[in-house]
Design a protein around this motif. Sequence first.
Motif, PDB file in Angstrom:
ATOM      1  N   GLY A  59       0.793  -1.229   0.000  1.00 41.22           N
ATOM      2  CA  GLY A  59       0.000   0.000   0.000  1.00 41.22           C
ATOM      3  C   GLY A  59       0.816   1.265   0.000  1.00 41.22           C
ATOM      4  O   GLY A  59       0.431   2.246  -0.622  1.00 41.22           O
ATOM      5  N   LEU A  60       1.925   1.262   0.720  1.00 42.65           N
ATOM      6  CA  LEU A  60       2.842   2.402   0.702  1.00 42.65           C
ATOM      7  C   LEU A  60       4.247   1.866   0.526  1.00 42.65           C
ATOM      8  O   LEU A  60       4.598   0.839   1.112  1.00 42.65           O
ATOM      9  N   ASP A  61       5.049   2.583  -0.238  1.00 39.27           N
ATOM     10  CA  ASP A  61       6.447   2.178  -0.337  1.00 39.27           C
ATOM     11  C   ASP A  61       7.211   2.741   0.861  1.00 39.27           C
ATOM     12  O   ASP A  61       6.666   3.509   1.663  1.00 39.27           O
ATOM     13  N   LEU A  62       8.460   2.335   0.998  1.00 35.13           N
ATOM     14  CA  LEU A  62       9.259   2.758   2.150  1.00 35.13           C
ATOM     15  C   LEU A  62       9.456   4.270   2.189  1.00 35.13           C
ATOM     16  O   LEU A  62       9.470   4.868   3.266  1.00 35.13           O
ATOM     17  N   ARG A  63       9.581   4.892   1.034  1.00 31.40           N
ATOM     18  CA  ARG A  63       9.746   6.350   0.972  1.00 31.40           C
ATOM     19  C   ARG A  63       8.522   7.042   1.570  1.00 31.40           C
ATOM     20  O   ARG A  63       8.654   7.948   2.403  1.00 31.40           O
ATOM     21  N   ALA A  64       7.334   6.626   1.173  1.00 30.65           N
ATOM     22  CA  ALA A  64       6.104   7.227   1.700  1.00 30.65           C
ATOM     23  C   ALA A  64       5.972   6.967   3.198  1.00 30.65           C
ATOM     24  O   ALA A  64       5.548   7.849   3.957  1.00 30.65           O
ATOM     25  N   GLU A  66       8.391   6.574   5.342  1.00 33.55           N
ATOM     26  CA  GLU A  66       9.341   7.423   6.062  1.00 33.55           C
ATOM     27  C   GLU A  66       8.910   8.884   6.057  1.00 33.55           C
ATOM     28  O   GLU A  66       9.118   9.587   7.041  1.00 33.55           O
ATOM     29  N   ILE A  67       8.270   9.355   4.994  1.00 37.46           N
ATOM     30  CA  ILE A  67       7.732  10.723   4.999  1.00 37.46           C
ATOM     31  C   ILE A  67       6.708  10.856   6.125  1.00 37.46           C
ATOM     32  O   ILE A  67       6.738  11.817   6.905  1.00 37.46           O
ATOM     33  N   ALA A  68       5.803   9.885   6.222  1.00 39.35           N
ATOM     34  CA  ALA A  68       4.785   9.914   7.277  1.00 39.35           C
ATOM     35  C   ALA A  68       5.426   9.855   8.661  1.00 39.35           C
ATOM     36  O   ALA A  68       5.006  10.567   9.589  1.00 39.35           O
ATOM     37  N   THR A  69       6.448   9.028   8.800  1.00 37.31           N
ATOM     38  CA  THR A  69       7.111   8.875  10.102  1.00 37.31           C
ATOM     39  C   THR A  69       7.846  10.147  10.494  1.00 37.31           C
ATOM     40  O   THR A  69       7.761  10.598  11.647  1.00 37.31           O
ATOM     41  N   ILE A  70       8.557  10.750   9.557  1.00 37.63           N
ATOM     42  CA  ILE A  70       9.262  12.006   9.841  1.00 37.63           C
ATOM     43  C   ILE A  70       8.263  13.088  10.226  1.00 37.63           C
ATOM     44  O   ILE A  70       8.494  13.845  11.179  1.00 37.63           O
ATOM     45  N   ALA A  71       7.156  13.166   9.526  1.00 42.13           N
ATOM     46  CA  ALA A  71       6.131  14.163   9.866  1.00 42.13           C
ATOM     47  C   ALA A  71       5.583  13.918  11.265  1.00 42.13           C
ATOM     48  O   ALA A  71       5.454  14.853  12.063  1.00 42.13           O
ATOM     49  N   ALA A  72       5.256  12.676  11.580  1.00 40.58           N
ATOM     50  CA  ALA A  72       4.675  12.363  12.894  1.00 40.58           C
ATOM     51  C   ALA A  72       5.657  12.647  14.024  1.00 40.58           C
ATOM     52  O   ALA A  72       5.290  13.258  15.037  1.00 40.58           O
ATOM     53  N   LEU A  73       6.894  12.226  13.861  1.00 37.49           N
ATOM     54  CA  LEU A  73       7.883  12.455  14.921  1.00 37.49           C
ATOM     55  C   LEU A  73       8.197  13.939  15.074  1.00 37.49           C
ATOM     56  O   LEU A  73       8.422  14.415  16.188  1.00 37.49           O
ATOM     57  N   THR A  74       8.199  14.666  13.967  1.00 41.51           N
ATOM     58  CA  THR A  74       8.385  16.121  14.052  1.00 41.51           C
ATOM     59  C   THR A  74       7.224  16.746  14.809  1.00 41.51           C
ATOM     60  O   THR A  74       7.426  17.571  15.706  1.00 41.51           O
ATOM     61  N   ALA A  75       6.011  16.348  14.475  1.00 43.42           N
ATOM     62  CA  ALA A  75       4.820  16.909  15.131  1.00 43.42           C
ATOM     63  C   ALA A  75       4.808  16.613  16.621  1.00 43.42           C
ATOM     64  O   ALA A  75       4.349  17.439  17.414  1.00 43.42           O
ATOM     65  N   MET A  76       5.328  15.454  17.013  1.00 44.52           N
ATOM     66  CA  MET A  76       5.384  15.136  18.445  1.00 44.52           C
ATOM     67  C   MET A  76       6.236  16.160  19.185  1.00 44.52           C
ATOM     68  O   MET A  76       5.916  16.554  20.302  1.00 44.52           O
ATOM     69  N   GLY A  77       7.335  16.553  18.585  1.00 49.21           N
ATOM     70  CA  GLY A  77       8.204  17.555  19.193  1.00 49.21           C
ATOM     71  C   GLY A  77       9.052  17.046  20.339  1.00 49.21           C
ATOM     72  O   GLY A  77       9.823  17.807  20.907  1.00 49.21           O
ATOM     73  N   THR A  78       8.914  15.785  20.710  1.00 46.44           N
ATOM     74  CA  THR A  78       9.606  15.260  21.892  1.00 46.44           C
ATOM     75  C   THR A  78      10.380  13.980  21.599  1.00 46.44           C
ATOM     76  O   THR A  78      10.740  13.266  22.526  1.00 46.44           O
ATOM     77  N   GLY A  94      15.598   7.659  -0.329  1.00 42.72           N
ATOM     78  CA  GLY A  94      15.427   8.595  -1.433  1.00 42.72           C
ATOM     79  C   GLY A  94      14.739   9.913  -1.136  1.00 42.72           C
ATOM     80  O   GLY A  94      14.468  10.684  -2.060  1.00 42.72           O
ATOM     81  N   ILE A  95      14.464  10.218   0.116  1.00 44.28           N
ATOM     82  CA  ILE A  95      13.917  11.534   0.443  1.00 44.28           C
ATOM     83  C   ILE A  95      15.089  12.516   0.452  1.00 44.28           C
ATOM     84  O   ILE A  95      16.131  12.233   1.036  1.00 44.28           O
ATOM     85  N   THR A  96      14.914  13.648  -0.184  1.00 45.65           N
ATOM     86  CA  THR A  96      16.005  14.622  -0.244  1.00 45.65           C
ATOM     87  C   THR A  96      16.029  15.483   1.013  1.00 45.65           C
ATOM     88  O   THR A  96      15.045  15.574   1.757  1.00 45.65           O
ATOM     89  N   ARG A  97      17.136  16.146   1.214  1.00 41.09           N
ATOM     90  CA  ARG A  97      17.254  17.084   2.339  1.00 41.09           C
ATOM     91  C   ARG A  97      16.214  18.194   2.228  1.00 41.09           C
ATOM     92  O   ARG A  97      15.612  18.581   3.227  1.00 41.09           O
ATOM     93  N   ASP A  98      16.023  18.695   1.013  1.00 42.31           N
ATOM     94  CA  ASP A  98      15.022  19.748   0.822  1.00 42.31           C
ATOM     95  C   ASP A  98      13.627  19.245   1.173  1.00 42.31           C
ATOM     96  O   ASP A  98      12.834  19.978   1.774  1.00 42.31           O
ATOM     97  N   GLU A  99      13.308  18.009   0.799  1.00 41.63           N
ATOM     98  CA  GLU A  99      11.994  17.451   1.134  1.00 41.63           C
ATOM     99  C   GLU A  99      11.830  17.283   2.645  1.00 41.63           C
ATOM    100  O   GLU A  99      10.763  17.577   3.190  1.00 41.63           O
ATOM    101  N   ILE A 100      12.882  16.853   3.318  1.00 40.89           N
ATOM    102  CA  ILE A 100      12.812  16.710   4.775  1.00 40.89           C
ATOM    103  C   ILE A 100      12.570  18.072   5.425  1.00 40.89           C
ATOM    104  O   ILE A 100      11.738  18.211   6.322  1.00 40.89           O
TER     105      ILE A 100
END
Length: 139
Positions: A59-64, A66-78, A94-100
């Motif tokens: 349903g989702l590839d590893l890139r997608a 990791e995007i979701a995981t980075i967003a969630a962990l960023t939103a947690m803030g802790t 394959g996520i770029t620095r600019d995308e992160i």
Amino acid sequence: MMQEHRRASETRLERGRRALAEIDGQAGENVVAALADIAPDFATYLIEFPFGDIYSRPGLDLRAREIATIAALTAMGTAAPQLKVHIEAGLNVGITRDEITEIMMQMAVYAGFPAALNGLSAAKDVFGNRDAHTLPQTA
């Protein structure tokens, strides 16, 4: 890719280790080793559930993922240590620095500026660490 074929004969732990290896090399083994003396069962759960059950789903590839995981962990803030691990993993899939950076800026809208700032600080650390390990050393 990992999500496309779950092997029926694999245990959850084997499947999780395989998924984690695709994302971050030896990270799974490092987690197991780091927790071996205090909570070895917890280390197993950390590999079985997120990677053996969830990351291995179609349903989702590893890139997608990791995007979701980075967003969630960023939103947690802790969760800076975990965020750094997943920033590394994101770069590995394959996520770029600019995308992160953009993911973290987007989180300012929903999680606030402090969470986004913490995320950007974690990203700066990861990017700097990667640069330090890839730049030629001079004497």
